[in-house]
Design a protein around this motif. Structure first.
Motif, PDB file in Angstrom:
ATOM      1  N   GLN A  42      -8.762   3.331  -1.059  1.00  0.00           N
ATOM      2  CA  GLN A  42      -9.303   4.323  -2.529  1.00  0.00           C
ATOM      3  C   GLN A  42     -10.417   4.210  -2.950  1.00  0.00           C
ATOM      4  O   GLN A  42     -11.672   4.888  -3.165  1.00  0.00           O
ATOM      5  CB  GLN A  42      -8.072   4.237  -3.263  1.00  0.00           C
ATOM      6  CG  GLN A  42      -8.281   5.414  -4.562  1.00  0.00           C
ATOM      7  CD  GLN A  42      -7.929   7.179  -4.253  1.00  0.00           C
ATOM      8  OE1 GLN A  42      -6.978   7.215  -3.705  1.00  0.00           O
ATOM      9  NE2 GLN A  42      -9.322   7.719  -4.334  1.00  0.00           N
ATOM     10  N   LEU A  90      -6.801   5.412  -9.746  1.00  0.00           N
ATOM     11  CA  LEU A  90      -6.293   3.400  -8.895  1.00  0.00           C
ATOM     12  C   LEU A  90      -5.019   3.230 -10.171  1.00  0.00           C
ATOM     13  O   LEU A  90      -5.345   3.681 -11.713  1.00  0.00           O
ATOM     14  CB  LEU A  90      -7.397   2.819  -9.377  1.00  0.00           C
ATOM     15  CG  LEU A  90      -8.206   2.315  -8.086  1.00  0.00           C
ATOM     16  CD1 LEU A  90      -9.166   1.652  -8.187  1.00  0.00           C
ATOM     17  CD2 LEU A  90      -7.473   2.238  -7.082  1.00  0.00           C
ATOM     18  N   PRO A  91      -4.594   2.525 -10.533  1.00  0.00           N
ATOM     19  CA  PRO A  91      -2.968   2.214 -11.419  1.00  0.00           C
ATOM     20  C   PRO A  91      -4.106   0.733 -12.517  1.00  0.00           C
ATOM     21  O   PRO A  91      -5.090   0.349 -11.303  1.00  0.00           O
ATOM     22  CB  PRO A  91      -2.246   1.404 -10.333  1.00  0.00           C
ATOM     23  CG  PRO A  91      -3.001   1.361  -9.109  1.00  0.00           C
ATOM     24  CD  PRO A  91      -3.728   2.104  -9.035  1.00  0.00           C
ATOM     25  N   SER A 149     -10.874  -9.528 -10.564  1.00  0.00           N
ATOM     26  CA  SER A 149     -10.056 -10.702  -9.792  1.00  0.00           C
ATOM     27  C   SER A 149      -9.182 -11.304 -10.250  1.00  0.00           C
ATOM     28  O   SER A 149     -10.630 -12.461 -10.736  1.00  0.00           O
ATOM     29  CB  SER A 149     -10.258  -9.910  -8.043  1.00  0.00           C
ATOM     30  OG  SER A 149     -10.725  -9.091  -7.612  1.00  0.00           O
ATOM     31  N   TRP A 162      -8.227  -6.021 -11.241  1.00  0.00           N
ATOM     32  CA  TRP A 162      -7.569  -5.292 -12.284  1.00  0.00           C
ATOM     33  C   TRP A 162      -9.017  -3.897 -12.818  1.00  0.00           C
ATOM     34  O   TRP A 162     -10.035  -4.712 -12.161  1.00  0.00           O
ATOM     35  CB  TRP A 162      -7.875  -6.072 -13.488  1.00  0.00           C
ATOM     36  CG  TRP A 162      -7.021  -7.193 -13.245  1.00  0.00           C
ATOM     37  CD1 TRP A 162      -6.532  -8.609 -12.929  1.00  0.00           C
ATOM     38  CD2 TRP A 162      -5.262  -6.559 -14.237  1.00  0.00           C
ATOM     39  NE1 TRP A 162      -5.343  -8.586 -13.349  1.00  0.00           N
ATOM     40  CE2 TRP A 162      -4.459  -7.826 -13.876  1.00  0.00           C
ATOM     41  CE3 TRP A 162      -5.018  -5.639 -15.442  1.00  0.00           C
ATOM     42  CZ2 TRP A 162      -3.333  -7.675 -14.812  1.00  0.00           C
ATOM     43  CZ3 TRP A 162      -4.029  -5.111 -15.762  1.00  0.00           C
ATOM     44  CH2 TRP A 162      -3.114  -7.027 -15.661  1.00  0.00           C
ATOM     45  N   ARG A 185      -4.970 -10.241  -7.337  1.00  0.00           N
ATOM     46  CA  ARG A 185      -4.306  -8.387  -8.469  1.00  0.00           C
ATOM     47  C   ARG A 185      -5.773  -8.503  -8.192  1.00  0.00           C
ATOM     48  O   ARG A 185      -7.139  -8.660  -9.048  1.00  0.00           O
ATOM     49  CB  ARG A 185      -4.095  -9.867  -9.724  1.00  0.00           C
ATOM     50  CG  ARG A 185      -2.688  -8.099 -10.167  1.00  0.00           C
ATOM     51  CD  ARG A 185      -2.390  -8.737 -11.214  1.00  0.00           C
ATOM     52  NE  ARG A 185      -1.400  -9.276 -10.797  1.00  0.00           N
ATOM     53  CZ  ARG A 185       0.221  -9.994 -11.235  1.00  0.00           C
ATOM     54  NH1 ARG A 185      -0.573  -9.675 -12.819  1.00  0.00           N
ATOM     55  NH2 ARG A 185       1.264  -9.852 -11.047  1.00  0.00           N
ATOM     56  N   GLN A 215      -4.608   1.181  -1.883  1.00  0.00           N
ATOM     57  CA  GLN A 215      -5.489   0.944  -2.372  1.00  0.00           C
ATOM     58  C   GLN A 215      -7.082   0.735  -2.560  1.00  0.00           C
ATOM     59  O   GLN A 215      -8.244   0.529  -3.070  1.00  0.00           O
ATOM     60  CB  GLN A 215      -5.153   0.172  -3.753  1.00  0.00           C
ATOM     61  CG  GLN A 215      -4.306   1.132  -5.061  1.00  0.00           C
ATOM     62  CD  GLN A 215      -2.707   0.706  -4.809  1.00  0.00           C
ATOM     63  OE1 GLN A 215      -2.409  -0.040  -4.460  1.00  0.00           O
ATOM     64  NE2 GLN A 215      -2.014   2.241  -5.675  1.00  0.00           N
ATOM     65  N   HIS A 218      -4.873  -1.276   3.484  1.00  0.00           N
ATOM     66  CA  HIS A 218      -4.273  -1.782   1.994  1.00  0.00           C
ATOM     67  C   HIS A 218      -4.339  -0.128   1.003  1.00  0.00           C
ATOM     68  O   HIS A 218      -5.662   0.253   1.375  1.00  0.00           O
ATOM     69  CB  HIS A 218      -4.490  -2.383   1.096  1.00  0.00           C
ATOM     70  CG  HIS A 218      -4.024  -2.792   0.163  1.00  0.00           C
ATOM     71  ND1 HIS A 218      -4.080  -1.975  -0.991  1.00  0.00           N
ATOM     72  CD2 HIS A 218      -3.068  -3.749  -0.649  1.00  0.00           C
ATOM     73  CE1 HIS A 218      -3.263  -2.361  -2.243  1.00  0.00           C
ATOM     74  NE2 HIS A 218      -2.711  -3.044  -1.720  1.00  0.00           N
ATOM     75  N   TYR A 259      -3.746  -2.096 -12.252  1.00  0.00           N
ATOM     76  CA  TYR A 259      -4.484  -3.068 -11.093  1.00  0.00           C
ATOM     77  C   TYR A 259      -3.426  -2.682 -10.010  1.00  0.00           C
ATOM     78  O   TYR A 259      -2.824  -2.026 -10.027  1.00  0.00           O
ATOM     79  CB  TYR A 259      -3.943  -4.207 -11.845  1.00  0.00           C
ATOM     80  CG  TYR A 259      -2.395  -5.184 -11.437  1.00  0.00           C
ATOM     81  CD1 TYR A 259      -1.574  -5.342 -10.455  1.00  0.00           C
ATOM     82  CD2 TYR A 259      -1.448  -4.833 -12.982  1.00  0.00           C
ATOM     83  CE1 TYR A 259      -0.591  -5.653 -10.991  1.00  0.00           C
ATOM     84  CE2 TYR A 259      -0.184  -5.042 -13.427  1.00  0.00           C
ATOM     85  CZ  TYR A 259       0.630  -5.175 -11.575  1.00  0.00           C
ATOM     86  OH  TYR A 259       1.966  -5.335 -11.768  1.00  0.00           O
ATOM     87  N   PHE A 260      -3.791  -3.556  -8.963  1.00  0.00           N
ATOM     88  CA  PHE A 260      -3.098  -3.277  -7.719  1.00  0.00           C
ATOM     89  C   PHE A 260      -2.910  -4.763  -6.337  1.00  0.00           C
ATOM     90  O   PHE A 260      -4.328  -6.078  -7.422  1.00  0.00           O
ATOM     91  CB  PHE A 260      -3.416  -2.074  -6.673  1.00  0.00           C
ATOM     92  CG  PHE A 260      -4.960  -2.572  -6.007  1.00  0.00           C
ATOM     93  CD1 PHE A 260      -6.356  -1.863  -7.178  1.00  0.00           C
ATOM     94  CD2 PHE A 260      -5.351  -3.386  -4.856  1.00  0.00           C
ATOM     95  CE1 PHE A 260      -7.522  -1.936  -6.598  1.00  0.00           C
ATOM     96  CE2 PHE A 260      -6.868  -3.388  -4.738  1.00  0.00           C
ATOM     97  CZ  PHE A 260      -7.531  -2.769  -5.407  1.00  0.00           C
ATOM     98  N   GLU A 261      -1.987  -5.498  -6.002  1.00  0.00           N
ATOM     99  CA  GLU A 261      -1.855  -6.463  -5.506  1.00  0.00           C
ATOM    100  C   GLU A 261      -2.667  -6.615  -4.128  1.00  0.00           C
ATOM    101  O   GLU A 261      -2.469  -5.695  -3.428  1.00  0.00           O
ATOM    102  CB  GLU A 261      -0.328  -7.085  -5.703  1.00  0.00           C
ATOM    103  CG  GLU A 261      -0.233  -7.087  -7.444  1.00  0.00           C
ATOM    104  CD  GLU A 261       0.927  -8.556  -7.370  1.00  0.00           C
ATOM    105  OE1 GLU A 261       1.344  -8.195  -6.732  1.00  0.00           O
ATOM    106  OE2 GLU A 261       0.914  -8.936  -8.570  1.00  0.00           O
TER     107      GLU A 261
END
Lengths: 243, 243, 243, 243
Positions: free
Chosen positions: D213, D144-145, D172, D132, D130, D210, D208, D147-149
């Protein structure tokens, strides 16, 4: 004797008096537990102070005789008087060290010195925390292993709304999927500030040997190097004609 | 259109109305001179605000429509209302950029966001300043030569009582023997802050092409990347059972 | 005894043997002058090493017994063998402190640890330097006044091509119009590195009390906190099934 | 057209040709996948280069026409010629941006620019990561949000032996109990460097959204602000008599 670091341990001292669960862990209060393990060191002279004392135990004289102040507070932040907050912040800016523990991140003192909201993500499921040392060559990491574990802790997670720390010493992993900058160094004025995340009152965290080691190290790191007043406006250091 | 950076130039606007010497340099006020050179750029939409306007020209609506706020103040810091100070700081923490100029270092806004006294050494003998670019690969240094000179400026000297900047872009040399961190980057909450030292009101400093370049660059650097509220306490991001 | 900091002072030791002017200031070499003032402190055990010794006086055994290495070099950088450079850098990465003085900025060791060219602007007109303390709460600033002066020094000016220092302690002013980041802290691996600019060989700079104070402070700051090998690849810290 | 960022995507291009599992994910190589998603952006002009090409596809002319270089390598680091390494590092120091991905942390190029071992803790159990965002106001975090997974990734854990990053953007969390500074900014000379950890070849990580991104953002962040030669020794900026 003159090399002793004069430590004042401040605690709002509320949960220990109202919750049996907390009292079982800290019968005389978190401040006394902290003072107790610090007393084993040769170079600290220790006193404590709590919210309910006059001026919260932090009159000017006490602060003037304090080299490093430890701060633990949680649900009573708003009851700390603005006058004492101003006094503490001013003393930090003049050189006193400050170690802010756990929920002290939302104290008036810490927020005023940071200039940010100091909010964070949190939940309480007594999960496992693993504290990683990312800066082992920092004085606050002295004697620590690569990581240490706290078996049950409240989760504090990013984003922690603080300014970028001058030095980042510890990052924590939480079982439920979060990370946290759990050991952060700052300076404000001439004062050195360390924020250290572990310490929820319902778990015996200040009995943990590595947690004690970090606090002990942080006091030595935060002891004043220089003390003075920041105001030097109008001081003619070098008249033009002297060049 | 939606890529325009909405700039508000704030000025206490006092010296220009009371001192002929200053009025000769800035007949419509420092804010209008700054707004004037910014207007030559395609990507700024500009408004101004001054101390004597209702709410100092900084009502919530204006701030909500501001991407970056420029701040110039000097002798009227104490007349800025605490309510407006709180509103500006809150807006910075939520993402608005802030460019603090010259004597704005002692503004309530800057001091509150820094958490320090923000004092410095100073004197006024119209000496030469040489501004050195130590971080030429920073967006705020775009287009600058290795150094530029200001022939007559008030001296601001170290120690400048600020937290260690996140990035240090400029260091100034003064003829009488002082140095100064004259271009400093910070973040507070989601907001990006740049402090830029040149700008004494009795010298035509905001007519200087490199000074204008720095301010222009700093607006682009400080434009919001992210806007939001820092308060996310209690948000259950990852329930234990989902792992 | 086990708290003694073991210091090795390294000098290329060339100018002192070939130039009368330099020999008059440092009759036994810069290294002996530095070793001499350090010997007044209780907590240092000191040895010296020079370029012309076998392995430049820096065999593995000497380095293994060194807590902090001081480095002074100028015109013989290219004659330092790559093997010794590799050995020194490796020892720094494992925890040895390193204090690089003056023209040591162009040494192979410093450039390898920085990853940049380490070039700077310079000229030699025996001008005045004023060293300003911008971080008085740093251990390397202990006991220093707000600034100190060196009456005749070679000018080193920005832009100094180094990575942004972890901590910036000193900024220097030079009479001819330049500034310089003259006291810079870095870490590489587990080793702490301090670069300190004063020290041109034709001026008696290492006899200057504040220069001696900085070097003394820097040795204490750079003494190892942690020593070990950085290679930990493939270490299974936490098998999946233990969670 | 002149505002296009010229990107070169470098890949050692080995696993994709020798392992079916990897070839299934990246049939034309990781470099082509990366070039593919970058091609959707208007402001990039993209080329690729691989180890087996003459001079590894990185002759001086290609580098001179590259604004930002992406680097992916894993098991062939030692086969990259020292001449090309020197050429790439020199170009970074003169202003070219560099984005180092995943196992590129052990490339000769990255280690030379960092001055450290760049080792880390790792294991490969296809666990969850994950990522962060701790610095949402940084250009590399744009869009970005919180976090992304990444559902399956090789674990990279602390301590990561790098210098303290100038800016830390991402941290992470790994399912097996580790944390990692997974998005780190540095500058070396005039060049801006971003290290980004995700990207193990056996998982479809560069597909992926993100991850794409972050890489896209990092290219824009690392594009040169200033290009030039760092060597300015002996330049007489300000003769004494002019003051």
């Amino acid at each position: 004797m003159n090399d002793m670091i004069r430590v004042t341990v401040w605690n709002e001292y509320h949960h220990e008096k109202t919750e049996k669960e907390v009292a079982a862990i800290y019968p005389d209060g978190i401040h006394q537990t902290i003072a107790g393990f610090l007393a084993k060191e040769d170079d600290f002279s220790i006193r404590t102070a709590t919210l309910d004392e006059p001026e919260h135990g932090l009159c000017q004289e006490v602060l003037d005789q304090t080299d490093v102040l430890i701060w633990w507070g949680h649900v009573k932040h708003e009851q700390v008087s603005d006058q004492v907050v101003e006094r503490v912040c001013s003393r930090v800016q003049k050189g006193m060290g400050l170690n802010v523990l756990h929920s002290g991140h939302m104290s008036k003192v810490f927020r005023k010195l940071m200039g940010t909201s100091c909010t964070l993500r949190w939940h309480e499921v007594a999960e496992k925390e693993r504290v990683w040392v990312i800066n082992p060559q920092h004085p606050i990491a002295r004697g620590l292993p690569p990581y240490f574990e706290i078996h049950h802790e409240e989760m504090y997670g990013e984003r922690f709304d603080i300014p970028a720390p001058d030095e980042l010493v510890l990052i924590s992993w939480f079982q439920t999927g979060e990370v946290f900058r759990s050991g952060c160094c700052f300076t404000r004025g001439y004062g050195r500030i360390f924020y250290f995340q572990p310490g929820h009152e319902t778990h015996p965290i200040y009995h943990h040997p590595q947690v004690q080691q970090v606090i002990t190290n942080a006091l030595r790191w935060a002891a004043p190097i220089f003390e003075g007043s920041p105001v030097i406006n109008g001081d003619w250091v070098a008249p033009l004609e002297t060049l």
